[in-house]
Structures are given as C-alpha cells and as structure tokens.
Design an enzyme around this catalytic site. Structure first.
Site, PDB file in Angstrom:
ATOM      1  N   GLU A 238       0.929  -0.965  -0.031  1.00 14.55           N
ATOM      2  CA  GLU A 238      -0.102   0.106  -0.074  1.00 14.55           C
ATOM      3  C   GLU A 238       1.049   1.423   0.046  1.00 14.55           C
ATOM      4  OE1 GLU A 238      -2.867   0.243   3.070  1.00 14.55           O
ATOM      5  OE2 GLU A 238      -3.524   1.778   2.645  1.00 14.55           O
TER       6      GLU A 238
ATOM      7  N   ASN B  82      -6.777   1.382   2.761  1.00 15.67           N
ATOM      8  CA  ASN B  82      -7.320   2.693   2.801  1.00 15.67           C
ATOM      9  C   ASN B  82      -6.996   3.752   2.015  1.00 15.67           C
ATOM     10  OD1 ASN B  82      -8.377   1.627   4.878  1.00 15.67           O
ATOM     11  ND2 ASN B  82      -7.285   2.307   6.580  1.00 15.67           N
TER      12      ASN B  82
ATOM     13  N   ASN C 210     -12.245  -1.012  -1.021  1.00 15.29           N
ATOM     14  CA  ASN C 210     -11.487  -1.363   0.020  1.00 15.29           C
ATOM     15  C   ASN C 210     -12.112  -1.128   1.283  1.00 15.29           C
ATOM     16  OD1 ASN C 210      -8.782  -2.546   1.711  1.00 15.29           O
ATOM     17  ND2 ASN C 210      -9.297  -0.458   2.458  1.00 15.29           N
ATOM     18  N   GLU C 211     -12.497  -2.242   1.970  1.00 19.05           N
ATOM     19  CA  GLU C 211     -13.317  -2.142   3.360  1.00 19.05           C
ATOM     20  C   GLU C 211     -14.250  -1.053   3.486  1.00 19.05           C
ATOM     21  OE1 GLU C 211     -10.173  -1.606   6.555  1.00 19.05           O
ATOM     22  OE2 GLU C 211      -9.503  -3.896   6.400  1.00 19.05           O
TER      23      GLU C 211
ATOM     24  N   TYR D 159      -6.955  -9.067  11.436  1.00 14.89           N
ATOM     25  CA  TYR D 159      -5.766  -8.952  12.152  1.00 14.89           C
ATOM     26  C   TYR D 159      -5.629  -9.411  13.466  1.00 14.89           C
ATOM     27  CZ  TYR D 159      -4.329  -5.874   8.017  1.00 14.89           C
ATOM     28  OH  TYR D 159      -4.235  -5.401   6.815  1.00 14.89           O
TER      29      TYR D 159
ATOM     30  N   GLU E  81      -6.125  -9.428   3.395  1.00 11.32           N
ATOM     31  CA  GLU E  81      -5.422  -8.789   4.290  1.00 11.32           C
ATOM     32  C   GLU E  81      -5.458  -9.571   5.583  1.00 11.32           C
ATOM     33  OE1 GLU E  81      -5.855  -4.727   5.281  1.00 11.32           O
ATOM     34  OE2 GLU E  81      -6.500  -4.133   3.122  1.00 11.32           O
TER      35      GLU E  81
ATOM     36  N   GLN F  58       1.466  -6.528   5.586  1.00 13.02           N
ATOM     37  CA  GLN F  58       1.888  -6.103   4.148  1.00 13.02           C
ATOM     38  C   GLN F  58       3.064  -6.788   3.815  1.00 13.02           C
ATOM     39  OE1 GLN F  58       1.165  -1.990   3.186  1.00 13.02           O
ATOM     40  NE2 GLN F  58      -0.929  -1.956   4.217  1.00 13.02           N
TER      41      GLN F  58
END
Ligand code: AHR
Length: 504
Positions: free
Chosen positions: A27, A72, A172-173, A244, A291, A352
């Site tokens: 990212e 993000n 994304n999200e 996560y 992710e 990442q």
C-alpha cells in the site's frame, strides 16, 4: 511427554492450492514504497531506483501476487496522478494515513518492480471517492491493447504492452467507518455491482473481488456479506476477508487466533453459499483473504497516528511493528488455517510486505532484514503447494478466555506430486511443555519407505525474541530431530512453536 497423533492420508484432499494463496500487499502507506521497495540513493538500488536487496528478499519470501495500491489509501486515490511524466505528477494529501503522496512511484513503476520480483499485480479501484467511470478508465488504460485514447496515453507513457491485470478489487473495506466514502451494505453493493457489470462488459474473464467485512468483529459482519453478495453475486468471483490479530496480554487466546480465522472463513462460506441457494445459482463464490497478519493496531491508534492540518509528512514511519517469536508462531498458524480452507480460500494477501506490518524491514541507506514472520511464510510458500490434505490430530486441549477449549496442536498437510514431496505444517500452542508429534505414514503404503523426513521449527525460550536492525539474525528456523521407527515418525515440537516437516 505430551503427545499428538496423526496419520497422513494422500486421499484426504481438501482442495488444490491456488498459488494466489501466497500473495501479499503493498500500500502507499508509511515506508512501504518510499524508503522500502524504492530508494534511488541507496547503494543497492538498481537503475530504476528499486532496492535489489529487497527484491532478493521478496523473491525468497515466495510472493505470487501483490495487491496494490491500497488499502485505505485507494479510497482517495486518483490513478491518473500516478502516471505520465514524473516531474508533472501532483503531490496529493493522503487522508487515510495523513501523509503526502508524491506519486513518484505509480502504476508503471510498480509493474516494473513486479516484473523484477516475478509476482502478478492485483489492482484495487477507488470506490470511496470515485465510481464506475474512473474504474473503467483505469481498466482501459491498463488492459486495452491500443487504439483508444487511454491506451494511447499508456503507450505514450512508455508501456506498449497492456498491463493485462486479471484480478481487481472493487474498493477497500467499505464497511469501515474510517474509510473514505464509507457506505452501507446496500449502497456499496449497488455501486460494486454497477462497477463489476461495467468492467465485465469490457472483459468478461476478469476476476473481481467484492469487499466483505473488514473483520469478523464488525457489527455489520454477516449481514454485510449477505447484502453485498445479493447485489453482486453474478458479477464477481470473490468476496474478501480481512483479519488482524495482536497479543493483548492473553497469550493463550492469542495463540488460538487461528480458531477465530477459521470461524470467519466458515461464516463467509456459509453466507455466500446461502446467497447461492436463494438465487438458485450454479456459480460458487470463493474467498480472497486479501488482508491478514499480526498487527499491533492499538499501538498505532494510541501512539503513532498522525494529526494536525499542517502536518502531512512524506513516507513517515507508520505501522512498523517488530515481530516476536510468539507473533511468528501465530502467523504460521494462520497459514495453516488458510490451507485448511484451500478449497474456498483461493487467494490471500499477507498485509503487508515491506516496513509496514511487514516480514521485510529496511533502513534508509542501510540494511534490509527478515522479521520472524518471514520464515513461516517463505517455508509454506516454498513447500505448501499441490493439494492440501486434512489431518485428524488426536491431542489434548487447553482453556482460553476467548475461544473456550482449543486443541494444543493444529496441523495441515500438503502433497506436491510434481515436486515429489509431502509437507506437514504444525503449531504447538502449549506454553509450558513440548508436544511429541507422532506421525503414522503406514497409510501411504509402499511410498512411505522411500520418503526421507526432515523438520525445521520456529521457536525460542524467549517468546519475545525478535530480529532487529542491531541483531538481524537473532531468530531463524532451526532443525529438529526426527526419530523414525518403521512407518512412524516422532518429532518433539517445542513449546509455542511453528514447525514444518518435509517428506521427500
Ligand atoms: O493494512 C493496513 C490497513 O488495514 C489497510 O489500509 C486497511 O485496508 C486495513 O484496515
């Protein structure tokens, strides 16, 4: 000694392992790109400004695909800023990470880097501040051979051949209140469907990923998947999962994080299949777990978050978690969970890759080194190929605060017929004792005698041991003894360990 028993059956197939399971994610965030993969002044930089020491480590890690450019970040990204003559590219405020994006590295440069590391691009479009039209423009720019305005622009910008990006993330999200353009499932589902339909009008063979929940603890989890898939089912191939984990002081629950990931996957599969049934569809939607990692998010929220309307640094140090041995053991167990669902998780991205919650760290002008998490990923990517095999592990359990009774050992096997080997990946969650893993190979018949066995583990009496700039080789895999008696193998798994057993 405590024991765990399992038998290896070559017919206990879960599914073929899609190589995309070993993807990662870069990212435009912190020092992932600038001072990470790209540092023109570095002694190891090549003529394009990419660090060759980092390229070598990424190759060794065995990353098949890379999701880009966010995260993000993508929800405020104008892709046009990142192509064309570099001296004309604008500097932009990145609201997601409160930083300045110079656009020195964009789509062309990133593809050049991917060609060097040998990974495929997985591109995300902005559905936060943008929509169908801009997604179509990027698709035409990236994939159309020539003859249209945007493909001509790409060619003028130095790339004659199309990028031919096969896999695309639809935003994304979008379920997260922190996301630019945060939407309800209904709003996002409609936008994602329109975008997907338009993109498929250009190329029906594209592989599209609709955003699932940003974690299974979101209040909208489940309903979000149901609604977004109800809108997009016919037009996408994947729904995403993000997860996560961090050690908040409850080591027992932390070591059992794979249980949570397993629940997450099962729930999303069940929801996708129920939408399938309601629609009477013959198509199956798979999961892009795009992710996953250990992330000390509370540290970021409480200490590192950048604020101030006059404070927009370029490539600040953000999300630079140092990973311990216990982090790497949990990390390895998450890979085991992904493999246990290889039939439905056919794409995944370790979030990442460099400097930002990453297996690879760098210092500007200085060295690059492997974090503890590098080792389970590299070994699993190297040997966990072919088909995934389920294992029935007979072992005791321990009590956890979050998940109740959890088996002390979790394991999965893989069989790579072409390479001629089996691999078993096992985690021992016991904190205060080793567990002897007893493997019965008799079920493999005559093949068993020809197999030679070796084992490597990630463990340490100091669970907080880590690799740092000062001590970059403190933690690595080490060999474990394999005791063989006929078709039985005995391997002493240390307390809190992740282990790879290779039968070749
Ligand atoms: O990987 C870091 C961030 O985590 C990503 O930008 C976002 O998608 C997620 O919340």
């Amino acid at each position: 000694m405590h024991e765990a028993h399992l038998a290896l059956h070559s017919s206990a197939t879960i599914g073929t392992i899609d190589p995309r399971l070993y993807g990662s994610f870069v990212e435009h965030l912190g020092r992932a790109v600038y001072d990470g993969i790209y540092e023109p002044g570095h002694p190891a930089a090549d003529s394009d400004g990419f660090r060759t020491d980092v390229i070598d480590l990424v190759k060794e890690l065995g990353v098949t695909t890379v999701r880009y450019p966010g995260g993000n970040f993508v929800s405020g990204f104008r892709w046009e800023d990142s192509v064309g003559p570099r001296d004309q590219r604008p500097e932009r405020l990145d609201l997601a990470w409160h930083s300045t994006e110079t656009n020195e590295v964009g789509l062309h440069e990133f593809q050049t880097w991917l060609d060097k590391v040998g990974s495929d691009l997985m591109l995300a479009v902005n559905l936060g501040t943008r929509g169908v039209s801009e997604a179509l423009d990027l698709l035409e720019y990236a994939n159309h051979r020539g003859g249209s305005a945007l493909s001509k622009q790409r060619i003028a910008n130095g790339r004659t051949e199309p990028f031919d990006v096969r896999m695309w993330c639809l935003g994304n999200e979008m379920d997260g209140p922190w996301q630019l353009g945060h939407s309800s499932a209904e709003e996002y589902g409609r936008l994602a469907a329109k975008t997907a339909q338009a993109m498929k009008m250009y190329d029906p063979e594209l592989q599209l990923v609709v955003c699932g929940s940003s974690s299974s603890s979101m209040p909208t989890f489940g309903e979000w998947e149901r609604v977004t898939l109800s809108h997009t089912y016919d037009d996408v191939e994947f729904i995403s999962c993000h997860a996560y984990y961090e050690n908040t002081g409850d080591l027992g629950s932390f070591l059992a994080s794979g249980v949570d990931m397993d629940y997450f996957i099962r729930s999303v599969v069940a929801t996708a299949d129920s939408v399938k049934a309601v629609r009477g569809s013959s198509k199956t939607i798979n999961i892009s777990f795009d992710e996953w990692n250990i992330w000390y998010n509370t540290r970021f929220e409480n200490v590192d978050r950048i604020t101030g309307t006059d404070n927009w640094p370029v490539a600040p140090r953000l999300l630079e978690d140092t990973y311990t041995v216990s982090d790497a053991v949990v990390f390895g167990s998450l890979l085991i969970t992904l493999l246990k669902h290889a039939d439905r998780v056919t794409s995944a991205s370790l979030a990442q890759l460099v400097n930002v919650i990453a297996p690879i760290m760098t210092e500007p002008g200085g060295p690059a080194w492997k974090q503890t998490t590098f080792f389970p990923f590299a070994a699993t990517s190297a040997h966990g190929r072919g088909v995934a095999l389920s294992l029935d592990v007979t072992v005791g359990s321990y009590d956890t605060e979050r998940f109740g009774a959890v088996p002390l050992v979790d394991a999965v096997a893989t069989h790579d017929e072409e390479a001629g080997h089996y691999a078993i990946f096992a985690v021992n969650r016991a904190v205060d004792h080793p567990t002897e893993l007893v493997i019965d190979l008799a079920t493999l018949g005559a093949d068993a005698a020809a197999l030679t066995a070796s084992a490597r583990t990630l463990s340490d009496p100091d669970l907080d041991a880590a690799n740092t700039r000062e001590d970059p080789e403190r933690v690595a895999l080490r060999d474990l003894p394999v005791h063989r008696n006929g078709s039985e193998l005995r391997i002493p798994l240390p307390a809190v360990s992740w282990t790879e057993i290779l039968l070749s």
